[in-house]
Design a protein around this motif. Structure first.
Motif, PDB file in Angstrom:
ATOM      1  N   LEU A 118       4.731 -41.981  -2.495  1.00  0.00           N
ATOM      2  CA  LEU A 118       3.675 -42.973  -2.342  1.00  0.00           C
ATOM      3  C   LEU A 118       2.298 -42.336  -2.314  1.00  0.00           C
ATOM      4  N   GLY A 119       2.236 -41.030  -2.037  1.00  0.00           N
ATOM      5  CA  GLY A 119       0.950 -40.381  -1.840  1.00  0.00           C
ATOM      6  C   GLY A 119       0.484 -40.565  -0.405  1.00  0.00           C
ATOM      7  N   GLU A 120      -0.591 -39.886  -0.025  1.00  0.00           N
ATOM      8  CA  GLU A 120      -1.044 -39.897   1.361  1.00  0.00           C
ATOM      9  C   GLU A 120      -1.906 -41.099   1.717  1.00  0.00           C
ATOM     10  N   GLU A 121      -2.420 -41.825   0.740  1.00  0.00           N
ATOM     11  CA  GLU A 121      -3.346 -42.917   1.044  1.00  0.00           C
ATOM     12  C   GLU A 121      -2.722 -44.004   1.904  1.00  0.00           C
ATOM     13  N   PRO A 122      -1.446 -44.433   1.650  1.00  0.00           N
ATOM     14  CA  PRO A 122      -0.847 -45.428   2.564  1.00  0.00           C
ATOM     15  C   PRO A 122      -0.738 -44.918   4.000  1.00  0.00           C
ATOM     16  N   LEU A 123      -0.480 -43.619   4.183  1.00  0.00           N
ATOM     17  CA  LEU A 123      -0.415 -43.048   5.531  1.00  0.00           C
ATOM     18  C   LEU A 123      -1.796 -43.063   6.179  1.00  0.00           C
ATOM     19  N   LYS A 124      -2.834 -42.726   5.416  1.00  0.00           N
ATOM     20  CA  LYS A 124      -4.198 -42.750   5.956  1.00  0.00           C
ATOM     21  C   LYS A 124      -4.610 -44.170   6.328  1.00  0.00           C
ATOM     22  N   ASP A 125      -4.208 -45.148   5.502  1.00  0.00           N
ATOM     23  CA  ASP A 125      -4.497 -46.551   5.835  1.00  0.00           C
ATOM     24  C   ASP A 125      -3.816 -46.937   7.139  1.00  0.00           C
ATOM     25  N   PHE A 126      -2.596 -46.465   7.333  1.00  0.00           N
ATOM     26  CA  PHE A 126      -1.877 -46.753   8.570  1.00  0.00           C
ATOM     27  C   PHE A 126      -2.607 -46.158   9.768  1.00  0.00           C
ATOM     28  N   LEU A 127      -3.093 -44.933   9.639  1.00  0.00           N
ATOM     29  CA  LEU A 127      -3.761 -44.261  10.754  1.00  0.00           C
ATOM     30  C   LEU A 127      -5.079 -44.932  11.119  1.00  0.00           C
ATOM     31  N   ARG A 128      -5.734 -45.580  10.156  1.00  0.00           N
ATOM     32  CA  ARG A 128      -7.002 -46.255  10.452  1.00  0.00           C
ATOM     33  C   ARG A 128      -6.821 -47.411  11.424  1.00  0.00           C
ATOM     34  N   GLN A 129      -5.608 -47.929  11.547  1.00  0.00           N
ATOM     35  CA  GLN A 129      -5.369 -49.060  12.434  1.00  0.00           C
ATOM     36  C   GLN A 129      -5.509 -48.705  13.912  1.00  0.00           C
ATOM     37  N   TYR A 130      -5.440 -47.413  14.255  1.00  0.00           N
ATOM     38  CA  TYR A 130      -5.523 -47.021  15.668  1.00  0.00           C
ATOM     39  C   TYR A 130      -6.936 -47.189  16.232  1.00  0.00           C
ATOM     40  N   GLU A 131      -7.947 -47.113  15.370  1.00  0.00           N
ATOM     41  CA  GLU A 131      -9.323 -47.169  15.855  1.00  0.00           C
ATOM     42  C   GLU A 131      -9.562 -48.460  16.637  1.00  0.00           C
ATOM     43  N   GLY A 132     -10.084 -48.317  17.849  1.00  0.00           N
ATOM     44  CA  GLY A 132     -10.368 -49.469  18.700  1.00  0.00           C
ATOM     45  C   GLY A 132      -9.203 -49.924  19.551  1.00  0.00           C
ATOM     46  N   LYS A 133      -8.001 -49.409  19.273  1.00  0.00           N
ATOM     47  CA  LYS A 133      -6.850 -49.753  20.107  1.00  0.00           C
ATOM     48  C   LYS A 133      -6.900 -48.918  21.395  1.00  0.00           C
ATOM     49  N   SER A 134      -6.151 -49.344  22.385  1.00  0.00           N
ATOM     50  CA  SER A 134      -6.190 -48.691  23.696  1.00  0.00           C
ATOM     51  C   SER A 134      -4.811 -48.192  24.092  1.00  0.00           C
ATOM     52  N   LEU A 135      -4.800 -47.070  24.793  1.00  0.00           N
ATOM     53  CA  LEU A 135      -3.553 -46.560  25.349  1.00  0.00           C
ATOM     54  C   LEU A 135      -2.994 -47.473  26.424  1.00  0.00           C
ATOM     55  N   LYS A 136      -3.807 -48.371  26.932  1.00  0.00           N
ATOM     56  CA  LYS A 136      -3.349 -49.315  27.943  1.00  0.00           C
ATOM     57  C   LYS A 136      -2.548 -50.454  27.309  1.00  0.00           C
ATOM     58  N   ASP A 589       8.129 -45.031  -9.109  1.00  0.00           N
ATOM     59  CA  ASP A 589       6.669 -45.136  -8.996  1.00  0.00           C
ATOM     60  C   ASP A 589       6.107 -43.784  -8.552  1.00  0.00           C
ATOM     61  N   ARG A 590       6.165 -42.815  -9.465  1.00  0.00           N
ATOM     62  CA  ARG A 590       5.679 -41.459  -9.200  1.00  0.00           C
ATOM     63  C   ARG A 590       5.019 -40.909 -10.446  1.00  0.00           C
ATOM     64  N   SER A 591       4.460 -39.715 -10.337  1.00  0.00           N
ATOM     65  CA  SER A 591       3.834 -39.085 -11.490  1.00  0.00           C
ATOM     66  C   SER A 591       4.896 -38.738 -12.538  1.00  0.00           C
ATOM     67  N   TRP A 592       4.436 -38.585 -13.785  1.00  0.00           N
ATOM     68  CA  TRP A 592       5.372 -38.529 -14.910  1.00  0.00           C
ATOM     69  C   TRP A 592       6.356 -37.356 -14.863  1.00  0.00           C
ATOM     70  N   PRO A 593       6.010 -36.143 -14.352  1.00  0.00           N
ATOM     71  CA  PRO A 593       7.035 -35.084 -14.360  1.00  0.00           C
ATOM     72  C   PRO A 593       8.270 -35.450 -13.542  1.00  0.00           C
ATOM     73  N   PHE A 594       8.064 -36.105 -12.385  1.00  0.00           N
ATOM     74  CA  PHE A 594       9.203 -36.486 -11.549  1.00  0.00           C
ATOM     75  C   PHE A 594      10.015 -37.587 -12.226  1.00  0.00           C
ATOM     76  N   VAL A 595       9.313 -38.551 -12.833  1.00  0.00           N
ATOM     77  CA  VAL A 595      10.010 -39.634 -13.525  1.00  0.00           C
ATOM     78  C   VAL A 595      10.778 -39.073 -14.721  1.00  0.00           C
ATOM     79  N   ALA A 596      10.156 -38.150 -15.442  1.00  0.00           N
ATOM     80  CA  ALA A 596      10.826 -37.570 -16.607  1.00  0.00           C
ATOM     81  C   ALA A 596      12.101 -36.833 -16.192  1.00  0.00           C
ATOM     82  N   TRP A 597      12.049 -36.122 -15.070  1.00  0.00           N
ATOM     83  CA  TRP A 597      13.230 -35.403 -14.590  1.00  0.00           C
ATOM     84  C   TRP A 597      14.354 -36.379 -14.231  1.00  0.00           C
ATOM     85  N   ALA A 598      14.007 -37.456 -13.551  1.00  0.00           N
ATOM     86  CA  ALA A 598      15.020 -38.437 -13.162  1.00  0.00           C
ATOM     87  C   ALA A 598      15.622 -39.108 -14.396  1.00  0.00           C
TER      88      ALA A 598
END
Length: 699
Positions: A118-136, A589-598
């Protein structure tokens, strides 16, 4: 040529060597103070890393006297939780002095689905959700498979998960929360971890008009009554004995009456502070904060004339379950409640927010008693008196304990687990009693193609249940780092399949997973059927070349396991020999070398039946080793099989039947074709020969 016995010996030796390396050190953080300084801009400044906990304090020029206004830290220093691939993620987490998240930044990660899937962007989007949340707040993760928003309380926050990465983002969430809570406990006064239920909550709807005497009698107000004789007895045998003339003269007189009461509960708080006073108190308290009324009467008071308002009473200690908690004056001057005796001191004291104190459980107030002997250089002797207090249970209700995050993952996927469990039960019945299903070639074909379609579509593409060599290399990495295998709990579908596969090793051998439960194996089989429809020729490798390639899988397996223990980055690249992530996890849904191998492997599988499974798959090699645990030769054979009958051998696409007629279980994928032939009087040559001889005899 290296023998199979030698290969097995080497694999076992390598595994034992990996287990001997469990003490390898875990990874450390990536950032220096200079790195942090580049991230933090004036008026904020980064201080030296703390000694008691690996975190950087952040101060502000705008609040020079305020001390740290935030803390930044790397999750790997405080919560090195292994990911799906076995290596902990590293996140830069920043929280303010109230326990609110200012941000979570990705530093490095090794999750296969985020590396090149998927690449790192979905993970970074997930991490942005913590901003403003509280440990409480109670922070959990939603997913495609279960909506954890249902029934969420007002203090619960549900972050949107990442499709196809459910287990990984739950491990991310656990890493963020565990590391942040460690800092909050060390620096923000949050409660220390405890294996107990959540604190009880006050029932605001419960109120009963009670007098002071009734509250004392019911235990709603705790009382410690000490006479002069009681105090004298405490100092007996010490330098403080006999120095209080008043105590000796009037032993039965009251020395001190200490009163304590939990004020958050309306029945108690309104009786002591009045309706308006109780309402004002509740406005001042933060969520999760508790207050007690402490008063005294008699000769002694629990505070002296030098007490400074807003501070901690020096003679009064407060604790619960043996853990001390700071009890600080709220700077309220409560009027003596109606019916109370004459008081010489009265304070409203509060604990810090998120102190973890359970108001419905016993707490201990400890009053220090001091005596001095001599006038020039007096000898000071101290003794203590204890008041254990617990308000009536009817004033509270206790919320259910929150489930651990891994168990939430299991609940979220209860439907998928039930469906897959039912499918495994059906498969078990068919393999345990294969005659009825296999004796009809058409019936077996329909069942097999239908089950493989379920394996590919539901188990693979939908439920993400493709087992992989990554789980083996990840386990090796986790064990080598001394981190255990707890991360497997976050992927319940895979764990169910692993458990079933381990059982199947003993009962049927390696072919149960490879032949029926591997989504990419199912896709290869469908590719072979498509190739036949397209009239592509089916070919077989020369036997000697096939044997060499089959044995090479063990070399690939050993190399990946060794790399996981000693060269993790090399292992991350090596596991890409598997096309599972490309074809199943991310659906091409990956870059072409991985798809070509599969795609190349699928084309080869169309021409050379299940080419990857039989000649390249390191997971298949591990399954074959597991299949050595099989205790029964459960596929039926006749004395005529192979001597002279070769029907089953020629029809076996896996070359799993020897010329002698014996089954090579290491190669068998349990397609049940040979079982059907064995029982079919129209396909089994020995049966047909028996019938022919019987007919000739009757004539």
């Amino acid at each position: 040529m290296v023998s199979a016995r030698s290969l097995l010996h080497r694999a076992a030796t390598g595994a034992l060597f990996c287990l001997a390396c469990l003490g390898l050190p875990t990874q450390a953080g990536d950032l220096s103070q200079a790195d942090m300084a580049r991230r933090i801009q004036p008026p904020l400044h980064v201080g030296d890393k703390l000694r008691d906990i690996p975190a950087w304090p952040i101060t502000s020029e705008l609040e020079p006297e305020a001390g740290p206004i935030a803390y930044a830290f790397e999750s790997i220093d405080l919560a090195p939780i292994p990911g799906f691939e076995g290596t902990p993620l590293n996140l830069l987490v920043t929280i303010d002095r109230r326990g609110n998240f200012l941000g979570v930044e990705l530093l490095r990660q090794h999750e296969p689905v985020f590396l090149s899937g998927l690449g790192e962007e979905p993970l970074k989007d997930f991490l942005r959700q913590y901003e403003g949340k509280s440990l409480k707040q109670e922070i959990t993760v939603s997913s495609l498979y279960g909506n954890t928003r249902a029934g969420a309380g007002g203090n619960r926050v549900v972050l949107d998960g990442v499709s196809k990465a459910t287990a990984s983002v739950r491990i991310v969430n656990q890493s963020v929360l565990t590391s942040a809570l460690a800092v909050a406990r060390a620096r923000l006064g949050f409660a220390a971890p405890a294996n107990k239920a959540p604190p009880a909550e006050v029932r605001p709807d419960v109120f009963e008009q009670r007098s002071f005497a009734q509250l004392v009698e019911s235990g709603a107000i705790g009382r410690l009554h000490l006479t002069n004789a009681d105090v004298e007895q405490r100092f007996a045998g010490s330098e403080g004995a006999g120095v209080d003339a008043d105590a000796l003269a009037r032993p039965d007189a009251t020395f001190v009456d200490l009163y304590v009461a939990y004020l958050n509960a309306p029945t108690i708080g309104r009786a002591i502070l009045g309706d308006a006073g109780h309402a004002d108190l509740m406005r001042r308290l933060e969520p999760g904060q508790h207050a007690w009324w402490v008063a005294s009467s008699g000769r002694d008071a629990f505070i002296d004339e030098g007490f400074t308002r807003g501070t901690v009473p020096p003679r009064l200690a407060f604790s619960q379950d043996g853990g001390p908690v700071e009890l600080r004056d709220l700077d309220i001057a409560p009027a003596p409640p109606a019916g109370a005796p004459p008081l010489n001191a009265s304070l409203v004291l509060r604990v810090p927010p998120m102190s973890g104190v359970d108001p419905a459980s016993p707490v201990r107030f400890e009053l220090t008693l001091t005596r001095a002997k001599g006038s020039m250089l007096p000898v000071i002797t101290q003794r203590s008196a204890v008041l254990d207090y617990r308000p009536p249970a009817g004033l509270f209700h206790r919320p259910p304990a929150p489930l651990p995050d891994w168990l939430i993952a299991w609940k979220d996927r209860a439907t998928e687990l039930a469906v897959i469990g039912a499918a495994l039960l059906v498969l078990s019945v068919v393999l345990a009693r294969p005659r009825w299903m296999s004796v009809s070639a058409s019936r077996l074909r329909v069942f097999r193609l239908g089950f493989l379609a379920f394996t590919l579509g539901y188990l693979g593409w939908y439920a993400q249940g493709q087992l992989s060599i990554v789980q083996i290399t990840g386990a090796v990495k986790s064990l080598a780092a001394g981190a255990g295998l707890k991360s497997f709990l976050y992927d319940p579908v895979s764990l169910l399949l692993i458990a079933f596969t381990l059982v199947s090793f003993v009962v049927w051998g390696r072919g149960t997973f490879c032949g029926w439960l591997c989504p990419f194996g199912a896709l290869q089989e469908f590719a072979a059927h498509l190739a036949r429809l397209l009239r592509l020729p089916e070919r077989r490798l020369p036997p000697r070349l096939g044997d060499v390639l089959e044995k090479s899988r063990y070399a690939v397996l050993a190399a990946l396991v060794a790399a996981a223990a000693f060269a993790p980055q090399l292992a991350e690249k090596g596991v890409e020999i598997e096309p599972f992530k490309t074809a199943i996890t991310v659906g091409f849904d990956r870059s072409w070398p991985f798809v070509a191998w599969a795609v190349l492997l699928l084309v080869l599988g169309g021409v050379y039946y299940k080419f990857f499974c039989r000649y390249l798959c390191p997971l298949g090699a591990a399954m074959t080793l597991g299949g050595k645990l099989r205790i029964l030769d459960w596929l039926p054979r006749r004395t005529e099989c192979g001597q002279p009958c070769q029907t089953c051998r020629h029809r076996c696409s896996y070359d799993a039947i020897e010329k002698s007629g014996a089954i090579r279980y290491d190669r068998c994928f349990q397609c049940l074709d040979c079982v059907g032939i064995y029982h079919d009087e129209n396909r089994c040559a020995p049966i047909m020969l028996y019938r022919k001889r019987a007919a000739a005899t009757r004539r």
